[in-house]
Scaffold this active site. Structure first.
Site, PDB file in Angstrom:
ATOM      1  N   ASP A   1      -7.835  -5.539  14.102  1.00  0.00           N
ATOM      2  CA  ASP A   1      -7.656  -4.115  13.781  1.00  0.00           C
ATOM      3  C   ASP A   1      -7.362  -4.011  12.295  1.00  0.00           C
ATOM      4  O   ASP A   1      -6.247  -3.711  11.875  1.00  0.00           O
ATOM      5  CB  ASP A   1      -6.508  -3.554  14.627  1.00  0.00           C
ATOM      6  CG  ASP A   1      -6.366  -2.046  14.490  1.00  0.00           C
ATOM      7  OD1 ASP A   1      -7.321  -1.406  14.014  1.00  0.00           O
ATOM      8  OD2 ASP A   1      -5.303  -1.517  14.861  1.00  0.00           O
TER       9      ASP A   1
ATOM     10  N   GLN B   1       0.830  -1.196   0.000  1.00  0.00           N
ATOM     11  CA  GLN B   1       0.000   0.000   0.000  1.00  0.00           C
ATOM     12  C   GLN B   1       0.866   1.247   0.000  1.00  0.00           C
ATOM     13  O   GLN B   1       2.091   1.182   0.163  1.00  0.00           O
ATOM     14  CB  GLN B   1      -0.900   0.003   1.240  1.00  0.00           C
ATOM     15  CG  GLN B   1      -0.121   0.006   2.543  1.00  0.00           C
ATOM     16  CD  GLN B   1      -0.954  -0.361   3.742  1.00  0.00           C
ATOM     17  OE1 GLN B   1      -2.169  -0.253   3.720  1.00  0.00           O
ATOM     18  NE2 GLN B   1      -0.303  -0.784   4.820  1.00  0.00           N
TER      19      GLN B   1
ATOM     20  N   ASP C   1       0.815  -0.384  12.876  1.00  0.00           N
ATOM     21  CA  ASP C   1       1.336   0.875  13.408  1.00  0.00           C
ATOM     22  C   ASP C   1       1.749   0.768  14.867  1.00  0.00           C
ATOM     23  O   ASP C   1       2.348   1.695  15.418  1.00  0.00           O
ATOM     24  CB  ASP C   1       0.296   1.983  13.248  1.00  0.00           C
ATOM     25  CG  ASP C   1      -1.089   1.577  13.736  1.00  0.00           C
ATOM     26  OD1 ASP C   1      -1.172   0.845  14.744  1.00  0.00           O
ATOM     27  OD2 ASP C   1      -2.091   1.967  13.105  1.00  0.00           O
TER      28      ASP C   1
END
Length: 549
Positions: free
Chosen positions: A406, A279, A333
């Site tokens: 998530d 991405q 993250d």
């Protein structure tokens, strides 16, 4: 009885078709000329497929829902190819000149399509009104134009190859299509494995256009130049040089263009922009007191105060109970890991990250690593790079007290299997007795049907659910799968579903744990009651074979 008929006029074929010319006057032997035509077919087919794949990839990246974008591009393009083939019948008597003009036009349109699409998306995407559909309209227009031009190639190339040496129609079609299909194979493999990773979408489309125009010009001006008048040769030469000049100038300016377009999309505070194999990651702010924002493929992951609010809502209710062993699916993250590690009694946190590039950035970027409290430096954290569905298939049974999904929004096509009944069945198998699964299920206010489909799918997998949501406070770009949505008007919230395999889980915050900064028990209870008012009944579960998002 044989009907009498008048002889055809000189120069007119009995079947009414265009008059046949004599054999082409070639500067090489006929066999060599035939080979060169087939080589041009090969190159043009490769370029044509690259144009198609580039439009599909770009549309999926800009507008989301790759299945819809691929269906639109391919169906419109195939339809246009048929129309182009019919229209090219009128050009067969001028096959050489027509093919030269066709390739120059195709190279210009196909080569500049990605840059034009990105420019319209970047500079008009937030205008609203009719402009909101600008990228979609342009996508259809480019698909139609490129399809028409590709479809017109085959009749003209057939005419040229027959001009070199006459053969039966079946043999000529077999040779032509063999070169065409092999070229399409090479183009289809070159795009994802060579062009996209090494050159990016913009430069690869410009390079493809340059190869296309050079192949067409070489065939017409080199091999069939004696079929053209002096004026036609000059016009084609100037046209091809002009197209090459435009593509070369665009290639030189592509980095400056990309920076300017990125600022138009994300604002002037872009600090990090990189494309991994998975991405595009963009970081904004994070220095001099400015809030850190992270965008994944143009969709806002978090910004400002909403980051902690989102992650506390995801993690805190699930940690109310045994939580020695925690599994985080996604969350590269490190922010969900930060919240989990803040709870006493956590012995191990496994993070299954789809994008290793995001994990590296979370380790090394000063602002992001500071925000995640250097979670990846904690010895209790173990990172596995891989696709969550495949990873769960090999996970041991009853291995985790808490599993957190998530993951990207369920409406994004690449994520649909991570919100399927089969996926939740695998997660249920990995839960220890009394374990809890929490899932980010998208926005409730704007897409309640998707949210409640996630909840229905979890129930179909044998889980008992407790849905809830929290509202966001900061204004940012959309998190929806559709990146062209008007973010300034879309209500901001996040929907979650907490689930267990035994009984309906209590939705509460553990008072023995550190107090959350943005979430209270009263807010959590009120939001859980409010979300029930949006319930959509009668929804079917989403499965691998029948995705419903």
């Amino acid at each position: 009885m044989i009907e009498p008929h008048a002889p055809a006029r000189p120069g007119v074929r009995p079947d009414g078709g265009p008059p046949r010319h004599g054999p082409a006057r070639l500067p090489v032997r006929p066999d060599t000329g035939r080979f060169l035509v087939l080589a041009c077919v090969f190159v043009c087919a490769a370029c044509g497929l690259v144009y198609e794949l580039e439009l599909v990839a770009f549309a999926s990246s800009l507008m989301g829902d790759s299945v819809t974008q691929a269906s639109v591009v391919l169906s419109v393009m195939v339809f246009a190819m048929g129309i182009g083939s019919l229209a090219a019948k009128r050009l067969r008597r001028f096959a050489a000149a027509g093919f030269g003009a066709l390739e120059a036009t195709l190279a210009l349109v196909g080569g500049c399509s990605a840059m034009t699409l990105y420019a319209v998306f970047a500079w008009t995407g937030d205008w609203g009104g009719l402009w909101a559909d600008g990228p979609r309209v342009l996508l259809v227009a480019f698909s139609l134009a490129i399809g028409l031009l590709i479809g017109a190639e085959v009749p003209l190339l057939m005419e040229l190859i027959q001009r070199i040496r006459r053969q039966d129609a079946g043999g000529a079609v077999a040779d032509l299509f063999a070169a065409d299909y092999v070229g399409a194979l090479v183009g289809g493999l070159a795009f994802p494995f060579l062009l996209l990773p090494f050159l990016g979408q913009l430069t690869s489309s410009l390079l493809t256009g340059a190869v296309n125009v050079l192949a067409g010009a070489a065939l017409v001006l080199g091999l069939f130049r004696r079929d053209l008048t002096c004026r036609a040769r000059c016009v084609l030469l100037v046209a091809n040089i002009t197209v090459l000049g435009v593509l070369a100038c665009a290639a030189v300016l592509v980095d400056d263009f990309e920076r300017a377009a990125r600022q138009a999309v994300y604002g002037d505070d872009v600090r990090v922009a990189l494309r991994t194999g998975v991405q595009e990651i963009v970081l904004t702010g994070g220095t001099e007191g400015r809030p850190l924002g992270i965008y994944l493929d143009g969709r806002l992951r978090f910004a400002g105060r909403d980051e902690r609010r989102y992650h506390e809502a995801l993690v805190r209710p699930a940690m109310s109970g045994p939580h020695a062993r925690v599994l985080i699916l996604g969350g590269g993250d490190g922010l969900a890991a930060r919240e989990a590690l803040g709870h006493p009694g956590v012995r191990r946190v496994d993070v299954v990250a789809v994008d290793p590039g995001l994990v590296r950035l979370a380790r090394t970027d000063p602002a992001l690593s500071r925000l995640n409290a250097h979670a990846y430096g904690d010895p209790r954290v173990r990172v596995a790079a891989g696709e969550p569905f495949r990873w769960l298939r090999g996970a041991p049974a009853a291995a985790y007290d808490v599993i957190m999904a998530d993951l990207p929004d369920p409406g994004i096509t690449a994520s649909t299997k991570l919100y399927s009944q089969e996926f939740y069945g695998l997660a249920r198998r990995a839960l220890a007795p009394g374990g809890r699964l929490v899932v980010h299920a998208g926005q409730v206010a704007t897409r309640p049907r998707v949210f409640w489909t996630v909840e229905a799918t979890m129930r179909a997998a044998g889980l008992h659910t407790a849905p809830y949501r929290v509202a966001g406070r900061d204004v940012g770009r959309t998190t929806d799968p559709d990146r062209s949505a008007d973010a300034s008007r879309a209500p901001r919230d996040w929907g979650f579903v907490l689930a267990t395999a035994e009984t309906r889980p209590p939705l509460c915050l553990d008072r023995r744990e550190p107090a959350p900064r943005t979430l209270t028990q009263a807010e959590l209870t009120a939001d859980a009651r409010a979300v029930e008012g949006t319930r959509v009944d009668g929804l079917s579960a989403s499965t691998l074979l029948h995705p419903r998002y």
